[in-house]
Design an enzyme around this catalytic site. Structure first.
Site, PDB file in Angstrom:
ATOM      1  N   CYS A  30     -35.890 -23.229   7.793  1.00 55.45           N
ATOM      2  CA  CYS A  30     -35.775 -24.673   7.531  1.00 55.45           C
ATOM      3  C   CYS A  30     -36.839 -25.189   6.582  1.00 55.45           C
ATOM      4  O   CYS A  30     -36.726 -26.309   6.085  1.00 55.45           O
ATOM      5  CB  CYS A  30     -35.779 -25.448   8.836  1.00 55.45           C
ATOM      6  N   ARG A  82     -29.103 -30.454   3.820  1.00 63.66           N
ATOM      7  CA  ARG A  82     -29.600 -31.585   4.618  1.00 63.66           C
ATOM      8  C   ARG A  82     -28.995 -32.880   4.063  1.00 63.66           C
ATOM      9  O   ARG A  82     -28.583 -33.759   4.815  1.00 63.66           O
ATOM     10  CB  ARG A  82     -31.132 -31.664   4.533  1.00 63.66           C
ATOM     11  N   ASP A 115     -38.578 -19.439  11.607  1.00 62.10           N
ATOM     12  CA  ASP A 115     -39.301 -20.692  11.336  1.00 62.10           C
ATOM     13  C   ASP A 115     -40.791 -20.373  11.411  1.00 62.10           C
ATOM     14  O   ASP A 115     -41.181 -19.282  11.870  1.00 62.10           O
ATOM     15  CB  ASP A 115     -38.907 -21.756  12.377  1.00 62.10           C
ATOM     16  N   HIS A 173     -34.556 -30.150  16.605  1.00 61.21           N
ATOM     17  CA  HIS A 173     -34.456 -30.615  15.216  1.00 61.21           C
ATOM     18  C   HIS A 173     -32.964 -30.594  14.860  1.00 61.21           C
ATOM     19  O   HIS A 173     -32.506 -29.801  14.043  1.00 61.21           O
ATOM     20  CB  HIS A 173     -35.270 -29.697  14.308  1.00 61.21           C
ATOM     21  N   ARG A 187     -39.077 -39.550  13.520  1.00 60.26           N
ATOM     22  CA  ARG A 187     -39.702 -38.220  13.686  1.00 60.26           C
ATOM     23  C   ARG A 187     -40.930 -38.416  14.558  1.00 60.26           C
ATOM     24  O   ARG A 187     -41.852 -39.140  14.176  1.00 60.26           O
ATOM     25  CB  ARG A 187     -40.076 -37.616  12.331  1.00 60.26           C
ATOM     26  N   GLN A 236     -31.524 -30.666  11.222  1.00 57.46           N
ATOM     27  CA  GLN A 236     -31.765 -29.422  10.495  1.00 57.46           C
ATOM     28  C   GLN A 236     -30.751 -28.354  10.918  1.00 57.46           C
ATOM     29  O   GLN A 236     -30.197 -27.643  10.075  1.00 57.46           O
ATOM     30  CB  GLN A 236     -33.189 -28.920  10.746  1.00 57.46           C
TER      31      GLN A 236
HETATM   32  N1   CP Z   1     -37.255 -28.776   7.567  1.00 57.69           N
HETATM   33  C1   CP Z   1     -37.880 -29.983   7.611  1.00 57.69           C
HETATM   34  O1   CP Z   1     -37.609 -30.831   8.492  1.00 57.69           O
HETATM   35  O2   CP Z   1     -38.739 -30.193   6.589  1.00 57.69           O
HETATM   36  P1   CP Z   1     -39.842 -31.351   6.535  1.00 57.69           P
HETATM   37  O3   CP Z   1     -40.786 -31.145   7.698  1.00 57.69           O
HETATM   38  O4   CP Z   1     -40.501 -31.182   5.199  1.00 57.69           O
HETATM   39  O5   CP Z   1     -39.147 -32.676   6.652  1.00 57.69           O
END
Ligand code: CP
Length: 294
Positions: free
Chosen positions: A251, A279, A211, A126, A99, A129
């Site tokens: 998400c 997920r 989002d 992402h 990430r 997701q």
């Molecule tokens: N939706 C998502 O990726 O959540 P986090 O940022 O908590 O990992």
């Protein structure tokens, strides 16, 4: 040759369908230990709740184990290169989730790694997701192809950009409802229709997605974003304009009263918590696919 999952286009449409089929099996039977003895490194440059927990649970339930390394606790924070880190980590583990802020960092890391690298969120997308989101659509409404999905609010976000990428792969129609300045680059639209009018976008919608308005790293813009996006809250009146059986996705984390009302996220159209659960199942299928090359 190793396979990475940096963008949704790294898998073919057929592979995505197989992945979903496997994710349904894994959801129905959680006790399948297909990755016994395998290791997954989770490397985080940004905060996370769902991504960290769901990947740790995914590899653990499949019989392997996770090593979570926040970047600030690693030698990268003291100047070791991403490339050296990728080369070394590849000698210890079977796959790496990264990430990061920049897509160039993600690509450089993946190019140096000799095991599969998964994008766990970058500025440009992402994809894990959006896989979970589309799996949730299939689960709730049937085949994703032919559905109308509307993304409302900050459509310049990594989530909206991954939805743009997903539309031609999965065969759904995508509408983006966002003001000027909060839209993806034109080259990334891939046929998505853009409007500043959320009520118009909502006509015939099967799925409504939103989002947060201020993503990680944009905190200095919070005030301007709240102002620019104030007409784009997904609330009960907006959802009433979609199809009666429409589902709402987010998400998470969510800001009730900003991008989504409490009544919607906690209401009958919300599939947000199934989406979060999915997920786990989708990532288990993805890890099998990349590590075992199923
Ligand atoms: N939706 C998502 O990726 O959540 P986090 O940022 O908590 O990992």
């Amino acid at each position: 040759m190793k396979r990475d999952f940096l963008t949704l286009s790294d898998l073919s449409s057929d592979e995505h369908l197989l992945l979903f089929r496997r994710a349904h099996e894994l959801k129905a039977n959680r006790r399948q230990r297909t990755l016994e003895g395998r290791s997954l490194l989770l490397l985080f440059e940004k905060a996370s709740t769902r991504t960290r927990i769901s990947f740790e649970a995914s590899i653990g339930q499949l019989g392997g184990h996770a090593i979570t390394l926040p970047m600030q606790e690693s030698q990268i924070a003291r100047g070791e290169t991403l490339e050296d880190t990728a080369r070394v980590a590849s000698r210890y583990v079977d796959a790496i989730m990264f990430r990061t802020h920049g897509d160039e960092r993600l690509k450089a890391f993946a190019a140096a790694a000799t095991v599969p690298v998964i994008n766990g969120l970058s500025d440009g997308g992402h994809p894990v997701q959006v896989l979970a989101d589309l799996f949730t659509v299939e689960e709730k409404l049937g085949e994703v192809a032919g559905k109308t999905i509307v993304f409302v609010g900050d459509c310049g976000s990594n989530m909206a950009r991954s939805f743009c990428e997903a539309a031609p792969i999965f065969g759904f129609s995508l509408r983006l409802a966002a003001p000027e300045g909060y839209r993806p680059p034109a080259a990334e639209l891939r046929g998505a229709r853009v409007t500043a009018n959320p009520a118009e976008a909502m006509q015939g919608a099967d799925v409504v997605v939103t989002d947060v308005w201020t993503s990680m790293g944009q905190e200095a813009e919070t005030k301007a974003r709240l102002q620019a996006l104030s007409a784009y809250t997904v609330d009960e009146a907006m959802v009433a304009k979609a199809r009666p059986q429409a589902i709402v996705l987010h998400c998470l984390p969510a800001h009730r009263g900003e991008e989504i009302s409490a009544g919607v996220i906690d209401g009958p159209h919300s599939a947000v918590f199934e989406e979060a659960e999915n997920r786990l199942h989708v990532q288990k299928a993805l890890l099998e696919h990349l590590i075992l090359r199923r």
